[in-house]
Design a protein around this motif. Structure first.
Motif, PDB file in Angstrom:
ATOM      1  N   VAL A   1       1.221  -1.201   0.114  1.00  0.00           N
ATOM      2  CA  VAL A   1       0.121  -0.175  -0.124  1.00  0.00           C
ATOM      3  C   VAL A   1       0.794   1.448  -0.419  1.00  0.00           C
ATOM      4  CG1 VAL A   1      -1.178   1.278   1.359  1.00  0.00           C
ATOM      5  CG2 VAL A   1      -2.011  -0.939   1.276  1.00  0.00           C
ATOM      6  N   PHE A   2       2.103   1.049   0.429  1.00  0.00           N
ATOM      7  CA  PHE A   2       3.238   2.461   0.890  1.00  0.00           C
ATOM      8  C   PHE A   2       3.050   2.675  -0.550  1.00  0.00           C
ATOM      9  CE2 PHE A   2       7.030   3.949   1.190  1.00  0.00           C
ATOM     10  CZ  PHE A   2       6.945   4.887   2.139  1.00  0.00           C
ATOM     11  N   ALA A   3       4.004   1.571  -1.413  1.00  0.00           N
ATOM     12  CA  ALA A   3       4.887   1.716  -2.643  1.00  0.00           C
ATOM     13  C   ALA A   3       3.578   2.265  -3.521  1.00  0.00           C
ATOM     14  CB  ALA A   3       5.260   0.420  -2.911  1.00  0.00           C
ATOM     15  N   SER A   4       2.292   2.009  -3.397  1.00  0.00           N
ATOM     16  CA  SER A   4       1.527   1.777  -4.519  1.00  0.00           C
ATOM     17  C   SER A   4       1.795   3.055  -4.514  1.00  0.00           C
ATOM     18  CB  SER A   4       0.228   1.555  -4.181  1.00  0.00           C
ATOM     19  OG  SER A   4      -0.131   2.186  -2.941  1.00  0.00           O
ATOM     20  N   GLY A   5       2.110   3.964  -3.361  1.00  0.00           N
ATOM     21  CA  GLY A   5       2.002   6.182  -3.887  1.00  0.00           C
ATOM     22  C   GLY A   5       3.004   6.099  -5.535  1.00  0.00           C
ATOM     23  N   PHE A   6       3.742   5.737  -5.111  1.00  0.00           N
ATOM     24  CA  PHE A   6       5.011   5.971  -6.678  1.00  0.00           C
ATOM     25  C   PHE A   6       4.377   5.296  -8.065  1.00  0.00           C
ATOM     26  CE2 PHE A   6       7.840   3.861  -3.291  1.00  0.00           C
ATOM     27  CZ  PHE A   6       8.443   5.580  -2.380  1.00  0.00           C
ATOM     28  N   TRP A   7       2.923   4.860  -8.202  1.00  0.00           N
ATOM     29  CA  TRP A   7       2.996   4.865  -9.790  1.00  0.00           C
ATOM     30  C   TRP A   7       1.773   5.482  -9.974  1.00  0.00           C
ATOM     31  CZ3 TRP A   7       3.575  -0.255  -6.654  1.00  0.00           C
ATOM     32  CH2 TRP A   7       2.110  -0.479  -6.165  1.00  0.00           C
ATOM     33  N   VAL A   8       0.428   5.727  -8.674  1.00  0.00           N
ATOM     34  CA  VAL A   8      -0.456   6.045  -8.732  1.00  0.00           C
ATOM     35  C   VAL A   8      -0.365   7.688  -9.084  1.00  0.00           C
ATOM     36  CG1 VAL A   8      -2.494   7.320  -7.568  1.00  0.00           C
ATOM     37  CG2 VAL A   8      -2.022   4.761  -6.858  1.00  0.00           C
ATOM     38  N   PHE A   9       1.214   7.813  -8.138  1.00  0.00           N
ATOM     39  CA  PHE A   9       1.173   9.472  -8.298  1.00  0.00           C
ATOM     40  C   PHE A   9       2.384   9.391  -9.601  1.00  0.00           C
ATOM     41  CE2 PHE A   9      -1.123   9.084  -4.295  1.00  0.00           C
ATOM     42  CZ  PHE A   9      -2.331  10.057  -4.044  1.00  0.00           C
ATOM     43  N   ASN A  10       3.061   8.612  -9.725  1.00  0.00           N
ATOM     44  CA  ASN A  10       3.944   8.443 -10.566  1.00  0.00           C
ATOM     45  C   ASN A  10       5.282   9.648  -9.862  1.00  0.00           C
ATOM     46  OD1 ASN A  10       5.445   8.060 -13.360  1.00  0.00           O
ATOM     47  ND2 ASN A  10       4.395  10.629 -14.061  1.00  0.00           N
ATOM     48  N   GLY A  11       6.040   8.911  -9.221  1.00  0.00           N
ATOM     49  CA  GLY A  11       6.947   9.864  -8.798  1.00  0.00           C
ATOM     50  C   GLY A  11       7.705   9.440  -7.611  1.00  0.00           C
ATOM     51  N   GLY A  12       8.618   9.725  -7.226  1.00  0.00           N
ATOM     52  CA  GLY A  12       9.464   8.855  -5.847  1.00  0.00           C
ATOM     53  C   GLY A  12       8.616  10.073  -4.400  1.00  0.00           C
ATOM     54  N   PHE A  13       9.361   9.380  -2.927  1.00  0.00           N
ATOM     55  CA  PHE A  13       8.478   9.367  -2.102  1.00  0.00           C
ATOM     56  C   PHE A  13       8.199  11.031  -1.799  1.00  0.00           C
ATOM     57  CE2 PHE A  13       8.412  10.555   2.641  1.00  0.00           C
ATOM     58  CZ  PHE A  13       6.603   9.520   2.477  1.00  0.00           C
ATOM     59  N   GLY A  14       9.206  11.895  -2.405  1.00  0.00           N
ATOM     60  CA  GLY A  14       9.018  13.333  -2.107  1.00  0.00           C
ATOM     61  C   GLY A  14       7.603  13.737  -3.219  1.00  0.00           C
ATOM     62  N   ASP A  15       8.028  13.378  -4.191  1.00  0.00           N
ATOM     63  CA  ASP A  15       6.568  13.965  -5.130  1.00  0.00           C
ATOM     64  C   ASP A  15       5.961  13.702  -4.662  1.00  0.00           C
ATOM     65  OD1 ASP A  15       9.125  14.888  -6.669  1.00  0.00           O
ATOM     66  OD2 ASP A  15       9.777  12.895  -7.532  1.00  0.00           O
ATOM     67  N   VAL A  16       5.567  12.348  -4.252  1.00  0.00           N
ATOM     68  CA  VAL A  16       4.087  11.729  -3.905  1.00  0.00           C
ATOM     69  C   VAL A  16       3.688  12.477  -2.931  1.00  0.00           C
ATOM     70  CG1 VAL A  16       3.315   9.934  -3.054  1.00  0.00           C
ATOM     71  CG2 VAL A  16       4.611   9.137  -4.741  1.00  0.00           C
ATOM     72  N   MET A  17       4.152  12.582  -1.411  1.00  0.00           N
ATOM     73  CA  MET A  17       3.713  13.368  -0.711  1.00  0.00           C
ATOM     74  C   MET A  17       3.210  15.048  -1.162  1.00  0.00           C
ATOM     75  SD  MET A  17       3.687  11.530   1.661  1.00  0.00           S
ATOM     76  CE  MET A  17       2.831  12.931   2.646  1.00  0.00           C
ATOM     77  N   GLU A  18       4.322  15.514  -2.473  1.00  0.00           N
ATOM     78  CA  GLU A  18       3.989  16.715  -2.470  1.00  0.00           C
ATOM     79  C   GLU A  18       2.966  17.277  -3.107  1.00  0.00           C
ATOM     80  OE1 GLU A  18       6.447  20.378  -5.748  1.00  0.00           O
ATOM     81  OE2 GLU A  18       7.548  18.305  -5.262  1.00  0.00           O
ATOM     82  N   THR A  19       2.315  16.471  -3.773  1.00  0.00           N
ATOM     83  CA  THR A  19       1.381  15.598  -5.291  1.00  0.00           C
ATOM     84  C   THR A  19       0.064  15.714  -3.368  1.00  0.00           C
ATOM     85  OG1 THR A  19       2.407  15.678  -6.966  1.00  0.00           O
ATOM     86  CG2 THR A  19      -0.254  14.764  -6.522  1.00  0.00           C
ATOM     87  N   VAL A  20       0.096  14.500  -2.462  1.00  0.00           N
ATOM     88  CA  VAL A  20      -0.203  13.757  -1.763  1.00  0.00           C
ATOM     89  C   VAL A  20      -1.209  15.694  -0.580  1.00  0.00           C
ATOM     90  CG1 VAL A  20      -1.244  12.657   0.537  1.00  0.00           C
ATOM     91  CG2 VAL A  20      -0.056  11.589  -1.984  1.00  0.00           C
ATOM     92  N   SER A  21       0.076  16.453  -0.475  1.00  0.00           N
ATOM     93  CA  SER A  21      -0.117  17.224   0.419  1.00  0.00           C
ATOM     94  C   SER A  21      -1.080  18.766  -0.449  1.00  0.00           C
ATOM     95  CB  SER A  21       1.034  18.012   0.634  1.00  0.00           C
ATOM     96  OG  SER A  21       1.823  17.049   1.639  1.00  0.00           O
ATOM     97  N   ALA A  22      -0.886  19.214  -1.715  1.00  0.00           N
ATOM     98  CA  ALA A  22      -1.756  19.681  -2.718  1.00  0.00           C
ATOM     99  C   ALA A  22      -2.970  19.682  -2.855  1.00  0.00           C
ATOM    100  CB  ALA A  22      -1.065  20.100  -3.697  1.00  0.00           C
ATOM    101  N   LYS A  23      -3.366  18.439  -2.724  1.00  0.00           N
ATOM    102  CA  LYS A  23      -4.724  17.382  -2.865  1.00  0.00           C
ATOM    103  C   LYS A  23      -5.327  18.158  -1.277  1.00  0.00           C
ATOM    104  CE  LYS A  23      -4.671  15.960  -7.301  1.00  0.00           C
ATOM    105  NZ  LYS A  23      -6.096  16.550  -8.158  1.00  0.00           N
ATOM    106  N   LEU A  24      -4.883  17.716  -0.469  1.00  0.00           N
ATOM    107  CA  LEU A  24      -5.155  17.770   1.044  1.00  0.00           C
ATOM    108  C   LEU A  24      -5.492  19.133   0.947  1.00  0.00           C
ATOM    109  CD1 LEU A  24      -2.865  15.343   2.742  1.00  0.00           C
ATOM    110  CD2 LEU A  24      -5.536  14.901   2.266  1.00  0.00           C
ATOM    111  N   ALA A  25      -4.399  19.786   0.309  1.00  0.00           N
ATOM    112  CA  ALA A  25      -4.417  21.690   1.193  1.00  0.00           C
ATOM    113  C   ALA A  25      -6.112  22.159   0.473  1.00  0.00           C
ATOM    114  CB  ALA A  25      -3.502  21.986   0.933  1.00  0.00           C
ATOM    115  N   GLU A  26      -5.912  21.677  -0.433  1.00  0.00           N
ATOM    116  CA  GLU A  26      -7.499  22.395  -1.712  1.00  0.00           C
ATOM    117  C   GLU A  26      -8.793  21.925  -0.839  1.00  0.00           C
ATOM    118  OE1 GLU A  26      -7.631  19.756  -5.407  1.00  0.00           O
ATOM    119  OE2 GLU A  26      -5.757  20.970  -6.299  1.00  0.00           O
ATOM    120  N   GLN A  27      -8.880  20.903   0.610  1.00  0.00           N
ATOM    121  CA  GLN A  27      -9.875  20.803   1.071  1.00  0.00           C
ATOM    122  C   GLN A  27      -9.834  21.359   2.559  1.00  0.00           C
ATOM    123  OE1 GLN A  27      -9.883  16.406   1.820  1.00  0.00           O
ATOM    124  NE2 GLN A  27      -9.166  15.956  -0.469  1.00  0.00           N
TER     125      GLN A  27
END
Length: 501
Positions: free
Chosen positions: A198-224
């Motif tokens: 489940v942790f590793a799935s972020g790499f292909w769902v958000f298409n990037g390394g861990f830093g890129d994944v968390m940056e994308t996820v944080s941006a999506k969360l901030a919109e909420q």
């Protein structure tokens, strides 16, 4: 039936075959109350380390804590830190000393251990009754399992609830702690694999390394809303303030001494293997907790769900092929079972051994011959397991709003009554007395009931933490005011009470 449901059904059948086989092996080894309660203190460190981790991290981790992450955002990562830092520390502080002492005491449970440590039937019985708080914990696990049947197999929630209750009660009634430990070790392997995936799935769902994944996820969360990316979320039911977060660390420290975990410490064959057991537990725990990131991934990909606890199911169906979704479903069932079976054993042992065998028979309140007492205690333990399953099922006929919060009612109730006598008894033995233990048990339990019922504290974790602090403080102060009269460790300890002829 769609592809996911087909794989899920096949996986469930295979899983149940393994569980029933291990349960039968446990049944063959269970011949007396010691076997039922602590597997005869015959288990090795690797199996016990895995079983300890599987019991510690339940369906609340895979469903409840991911639900927190989905509903409350980045602030929920505090639960990751509390479980990695505070909980192992609690285990290290308590486990080795408690197991070493039990070489002489030969106690079968936490209430039994405390009763023997202080030579007090009052402590034994009150703590045994306090373990009934863990009905909330079992009920939460059943609810999580029922959600699996509902979300991935399309079954009605209540049908799934009955199915999981019957399965867990069935193999626990027969195999006791042997079945509990064997099945938990197997379940731990499944939980570790799924946590990493489940942790590793972020790499292909958000298409990037861990830093890129968390940056994308944080941006999506901030919109909420900005609270979704803050370290303290005022909308969270758990992490809404700094004191509440501190409370979470305190109660997670106390959680390591919960009865269903304590009995696995007592089951270790050689006390010198405790460090190896703890090492296995910590390694497994890290892999389990990675699943919490799945809740954040879900918040970024499938926002707006009515039930936060269902978020992880929606996410894995979007991120994985059907066969992996089925593996996740079986793993959540494993997580639910791995904790609930251990608590069944704890509650059954508390009634059958600690109250019936040690108090009622041991003190002559029931005229039962010693030759019959152990056999009757084993029978009572199995009957109590059945009754516990029925009561826990009835408690969650309607699922709780947050499973992760519901379980902490049970954990906090037990911890508030027990941590003071455990800690002071282990680390200040020359002062710790039976009188102090009685005062601590009552003060901790009464304070938790007051804080919880009066809704003094919103967070179920923090409410338990403050009650634990009161219980520990009461134990320290009472040990000063009412110390052991002889001033040595053994003066508070009586020989383990055996049934009288």
């Amino acid at each position: 039936m769609n592809t996911t449901q087909t794989y899920m059904a096949i996986g469930l059948v295979l899983f149940l075959v393994v569980m029933l086989t291990l349960g039968y092996l446990g049944y063959k080894k269970t011949t007396n109350m010691a076997d039922f309660a602590i597997a005869g203190a015959k288990m090795g460190p690797v199996v016990l380390g895995l079983a300890f981790a599987a019991t510690f991290f339940s369906a609340a981790t895979f469903v409840g804590y991911t639900g927190w992450a989905y509903g409350w955002g980045l602030s929920s990562l505090w639960i990751f830190l509390t479980l990695i830092l505070a909980s192992p520390l609690g285990l290290i502080v308590v486990a080795k000393r408690a197991r070493s002492r039990n070489v002489a005491q030969k106690s079968l449970s936490l209430p039994d251990w405390l009763g023997d440590r202080y030579g007090s039937d009052f402590v034994r019985v009150v703590v045994a009754v306090a373990t009934l708080f863990n009905l909330f914990y079992i009920a939460a696990q059943f609810s999580a399992g029922a959600l699996i049947f509902q979300q991935l197999l399309g079954m009605p929630y209540k049908v799934g609830l009955v199915i999981i209750a019957v399965i867990v009660v069935g193999y626990t009634v027969g195999g006791g702690s042997f079945a509990d430990i064997y099945t938990d070790a197997f379940q731990a392997v499944l939980m570790a694999v799924v946590g990493v995936l489940v942790f590793a799935s972020g790499f292909w769902v958000f298409n990037g390394g861990f830093g890129d994944v968390m940056e994308t996820v944080s941006a999506k969360l901030a919109e909420q809303g900005p609270e979704m990316v803050s370290t303290v979320n005022p909308d969270s039911g758990i992490f809404y303030s700094v004191p509440a977060i501190i409370g979470a660390f305190i109660i997670q420290f106390a959680f390591a001494s919960q009865p269903q975990l304590f009995n696995k410490v007592l089951a270790l064959k050689e006390p010198r293997d405790m460090a190896k057991m703890i090492g296995v537990y910590v390694a497994a725990a890290v892999t389990f907790l990675l699943v919490i990131f799945g809740g954040l991934y879900a918040a970024a990909t499938v926002p707006g769900l009515d039930n936060p606890d269902s978020a992880i199911f929606e996410y894995v169906q979007a991120a994985f092929p059907p066969i992996m979704v089925a593996l996740f479903g079986v793993t959540v069932l494993a997580a639910a079972m791995s904790t609930s079976d251990g608590i069944f054993v704890v509650i059954s042992t508390s009634i059958a051994n600690d109250i019936y065998r040690k108090f009622l028979v041991g003190r002559g309140h029931l005229a039962t011959p010693a030759s019959d007492a152990d056999r009757m205690a084993l029978r009572i333990g199995r009957i109590v397991t059945l009754l516990t399953g029925v009561i826990a099922t009835l408690m969650v006929l309607d699922p709780p709003e947050f499973i992760g919060s519901f379980i902490w009612i049970g954990i906090s109730g037990v911890a508030s009554a027990t941590l003071g006598p455990i800690i002071v008894g282990l680390f200040w033995p020359r002062r710790a007395s039976a009188t102090a233990a009685k005062i601590s048990v009552v003060a901790g339990l009464a304070s938790y009931l007051t804080i919880h019922l009066a809704e003094v504290e919103e967070s179920t974790l923090a409410a338990g933490a403050w009650a634990v602090c009161i219980g520990v403080a009461a134990m320290v102060l009472a040990s000063i005011a009412f110390p052991n009269r002889r001033g040595d460790e053994d003066s508070a300890v009586q020989t383990v009470t055996e049934p009288v002829e």
